[in-house]
Design an enzyme around this catalytic site. Sequence first.
Site, PDB file in Angstrom:
ATOM      1  N   CYS A 177       0.843  -1.191   0.000  1.00  0.00           N
ATOM      2  CA  CYS A 177       0.000   0.000   0.000  1.00  0.00           C
ATOM      3  C   CYS A 177       0.886   1.252   0.000  1.00  0.00           C
ATOM      4  O   CYS A 177       1.586   1.500  -0.977  1.00  0.00           O
ATOM      5  CB  CYS A 177      -0.929  -0.095   1.216  1.00  0.00           C
ATOM      6  SG  CYS A 177      -2.131   1.210   1.424  1.00  0.00           S
ATOM      7  N   ASP A 219      -9.394  -3.547  -7.337  1.00  0.00           N
ATOM      8  CA  ASP A 219      -8.876  -2.560  -6.388  1.00  0.00           C
ATOM      9  C   ASP A 219      -9.510  -1.201  -6.686  1.00  0.00           C
ATOM     10  O   ASP A 219      -9.217  -0.591  -7.717  1.00  0.00           O
ATOM     11  CB  ASP A 219      -7.350  -2.486  -6.517  1.00  0.00           C
ATOM     12  CG  ASP A 219      -6.695  -1.711  -5.391  1.00  0.00           C
ATOM     13  OD1 ASP A 219      -7.342  -0.810  -4.835  1.00  0.00           O
ATOM     14  OD2 ASP A 219      -5.519  -2.002  -5.084  1.00  0.00           O
ATOM     15  N   HIS A 255      -7.936  -4.522  -2.830  1.00  0.00           N
ATOM     16  CA  HIS A 255      -6.803  -3.880  -2.171  1.00  0.00           C
ATOM     17  C   HIS A 255      -6.564  -4.495  -0.792  1.00  0.00           C
ATOM     18  O   HIS A 255      -7.491  -4.635  -0.002  1.00  0.00           O
ATOM     19  CB  HIS A 255      -7.091  -2.383  -2.022  1.00  0.00           C
ATOM     20  CG  HIS A 255      -5.898  -1.567  -1.652  1.00  0.00           C
ATOM     21  ND1 HIS A 255      -4.966  -1.151  -2.579  1.00  0.00           N
ATOM     22  CD2 HIS A 255      -5.476  -1.085  -0.463  1.00  0.00           C
ATOM     23  CE1 HIS A 255      -4.035  -0.442  -1.974  1.00  0.00           C
ATOM     24  NE2 HIS A 255      -4.319  -0.389  -0.687  1.00  0.00           N
TER      25      HIS A 255
END
Length: 245
Positions: A132, A179, A212
């Site tokens: 991330c 995502d 994600h």
Amino acid sequence: MANEAYPCPCDIGHRLEYGGLGREVQVEHIKAYVTKSPVDAGKAVIVIQDIFGWQLPNTRYMADMISGNGYTTIVPDFFVGQEPWDPSGDWSIFPEWLKTRNAQKIDREISAILKYLKQQCHAQKIGIVGFCWGGIAVHHLMMKYSEFRAGVSVYGIVKDSEDIYNLKNPTLFIFAENDVVIPLKDVSLLTQKLKEHCKVEYQIKTFSGQTHGFVHRKREDCSPADKPYIDEARRNLIEWLNKYM
């Protein structure tokens, strides 16, 4: 992470109840979590946190997994004492919060960690893995530091710039098909730039049906349908490090 053009919640997913195999240390001005490899092979990996900080058990779990494959791992506090993002916080202030935690301005911390790994852990080969926020950092660092033998950027936002292809050493990029933070058009842009200009080995993998955070914030047993993708992504991460380190 939230997309800079469209800030949106970054789901913390499954927060693991995990104590960790390593220990916390002080490295100059930074706190860090270190796990020594059971085999001293002179190899180390810097694991870079997501927005939920260096103490997130999931990130430490990943660091310990990497360590079990022959690497000393270190998870530094790249926020340097600033609070990580609270998943129950007000997302309207997230962009302002993020401005004080720039994933591309961590050179002082990287310098201290590299010194520690070389002098205290006797590391001769060093790689980096980031999730991330940390995925953005990995992409940046792999374009700047030739001493990183290998890098793995896991769902890091793709920043559109002329030099996003200018990698110095082999880098694996892992993305999720569904995502909401990183649109597939951004992945396509990165793919195009690397294909046209990159002079080192790289790989881009997009995992079907995943979201994600799937690599480090989903429990392996959370869904029979997801488990093969989680396992494959983690295996790919280790294989990439093994191949180039």
